[in-house]
Design a protein around this motif. Structure first.
Motif, PDB file in Angstrom:
ATOM      1  N   ASP A  58      46.272  23.114  33.922  1.00  0.00           N
ATOM      2  CA  ASP A  58      46.278  24.532  34.278  1.00  0.00           C
ATOM      3  C   ASP A  58      45.078  24.801  35.169  1.00  0.00           C
ATOM      4  O   ASP A  58      43.944  24.566  34.762  1.00  0.00           O
ATOM      5  N   VAL A  60      43.742  27.471  36.027  1.00  0.00           N
ATOM      6  CA  VAL A  60      42.971  28.674  35.724  1.00  0.00           C
ATOM      7  C   VAL A  60      41.529  28.318  35.386  1.00  0.00           C
ATOM      8  O   VAL A  60      40.590  29.041  35.726  1.00  0.00           O
TER       9      VAL A  60
ATOM     10  N   SER B 130      45.799  29.381  45.455  1.00  0.00           N
ATOM     11  CA  SER B 130      47.093  29.955  45.088  1.00  0.00           C
ATOM     12  C   SER B 130      46.982  30.758  43.809  1.00  0.00           C
ATOM     13  O   SER B 130      47.786  31.652  43.574  1.00  0.00           O
ATOM     14  N   LEU B 131      46.005  30.438  42.954  1.00  0.00           N
ATOM     15  CA  LEU B 131      45.776  31.259  41.764  1.00  0.00           C
ATOM     16  C   LEU B 131      44.765  32.361  42.033  1.00  0.00           C
ATOM     17  O   LEU B 131      44.885  33.480  41.525  1.00  0.00           O
ATOM     18  N   TYR B 133      43.882  34.112  44.699  1.00  0.00           N
ATOM     19  CA  TYR B 133      44.218  35.286  45.498  1.00  0.00           C
ATOM     20  C   TYR B 133      45.466  35.988  45.029  1.00  0.00           C
ATOM     21  O   TYR B 133      45.889  36.961  45.636  1.00  0.00           O
ATOM     22  N   THR B 134      46.075  35.531  43.962  1.00  0.00           N
ATOM     23  CA  THR B 134      47.270  36.195  43.440  1.00  0.00           C
ATOM     24  C   THR B 134      47.004  36.779  42.054  1.00  0.00           C
ATOM     25  O   THR B 134      46.975  37.994  41.894  1.00  0.00           O
ATOM     26  N   ASP B 135      46.778  35.916  41.073  1.00  0.00           N
ATOM     27  CA  ASP B 135      46.607  36.433  39.720  1.00  0.00           C
ATOM     28  C   ASP B 135      45.230  37.032  39.508  1.00  0.00           C
ATOM     29  O   ASP B 135      45.073  37.947  38.708  1.00  0.00           O
ATOM     30  N   HIS B 136      44.215  36.484  40.187  1.00  0.00           N
ATOM     31  CA  HIS B 136      42.838  36.890  39.914  1.00  0.00           C
ATOM     32  C   HIS B 136      42.224  37.599  41.097  1.00  0.00           C
ATOM     33  O   HIS B 136      41.036  37.483  41.359  1.00  0.00           O
ATOM     34  N   LEU B 137      43.025  38.362  41.812  1.00  0.00           N
ATOM     35  CA  LEU B 137      42.516  38.997  43.022  1.00  0.00           C
ATOM     36  C   LEU B 137      41.475  40.050  42.688  1.00  0.00           C
ATOM     37  O   LEU B 137      40.453  40.167  43.370  1.00  0.00           O
TER      38      LEU B 137
END
Lengths: 103, 162
Positions: A58, A60, B130-131, B133-137
């Motif tokens: 992941d 994250v 890709s994470l 700028y989308t989920d954590h903008l």
């Protein structure tokens, strides 16, 4: 010895680093060394995030590490400015002598 | 191979962290930590986080520790004597660390991000962005504001007269 390192080894390494940083924060009198030890603790946390990002597949964890690095940069800048101001006022960076709030 | 590299980097990282808290001079502590950050970046590469490894060296070792060294030099000159700077040792250590990191990054980037069902873009710019700028903008934008506030705060705190 396994060919790939298990997650627990990385976590133990992060734990060792965090403990070393904590000891540095508590045991050193120079305010600059205390700030350096805080950076060690932050990097131990970063290592934990990256290790979990790898072993849970992941990304994250890497995004959070990105933010931790940015926040650590801001904190280091402000912390060092504070130490500079403190040195200008007290002519010392010894944290044991900064006891004005205690009495 | 990965196990040998892990042990080398982990031992060097722990040694440099111990060096930070055990050296008497703050300059030695800062140099020890800079070396430790290189080995930590190498560990990040082992964990398939290539972008973060590069950012670690660039931001942590390259900006934050430079700031620390500046302030340490500023404060050290007036309180204690820095005996005989051994710059050749620093340069040699820095070159060795940079060379080791370059070799490790080149070797790791050439390998594929295989295993555990991870794609080939994990750990690269594209994978993180890709994470990011989308989920954590929102967090990303707030980090920008935080950095601006930190800059203003540091300048205000460090000025002699406002």
């Amino acid at each position: 010895m396994p060919t790939t390192i298990p997650l627990s080894w990385y976590l133990i390494l992060a734990l060792i680093l965090f403990s070393i940083g904590a000891v540095g924060v508590l045991a050193r009198r120079n305010a600059l060394i205390v700030l350096l030890s805080v950076e060690i603790m932050l990097n131990a946390v970063n290592l934990t995030f990256i290790a979990f990002a790898r072993f849970r597949a992941d990304t994250v964890g890497q995004v959070v590490t990105f933010f931790v690095i940015a926040v650590a940069a801001a904190e280091a800048a402000v912390g060092l400015a504070l130490v500079l101001g403190l040195f200008r006022h007290r002519k010392s960076v010894d944290v044991d002598q900064m006891s004005a709030l205690r009495h | 191979m990965e196990a040998i590299l892990f042990w080398i980097f982990a031992a060097a990282l722990v040694a440099s962290a111990l060096g930070v808290i055990f050296f008497r001079s703050p300059v030695n502590s800062a140099m020890s930590l800079i070396g430790g950050f290189f080995f930590l970046a190498a560990l990040y590469v082992l964990l398939r986080a290539h972008l973060l490894a590069g950012l670690q060296v660039l931001i942590y070792a390259g900006a934050i520790m430079v700031l620390f060294t500046f302030v340490i030099m500023l404060l050290s000159l007036s309180e204690e004597e820095i005996g005989g700077p051994r710059y050749t040792l620093f340069k040699a250590a820095g070159l060795l660390g940079a060379g080791a990191l370059a070799v490790i990054v080149a070797w790791a980037v050439g390998a594929e991000g295989a295993g555990l069902g991870m794609g080939r873009q994990v750990g690269t710019f594209r994978g993180v962005a890709s994470l990011l700028y989308t989920d954590h903008l929102v967090a990303f934008e707030m980090t920008g504001v935080l950095l601006l506030v930190a800059i203003v705060g540091a300048v205000v705190l460090a000025k002699r007269t406002l």
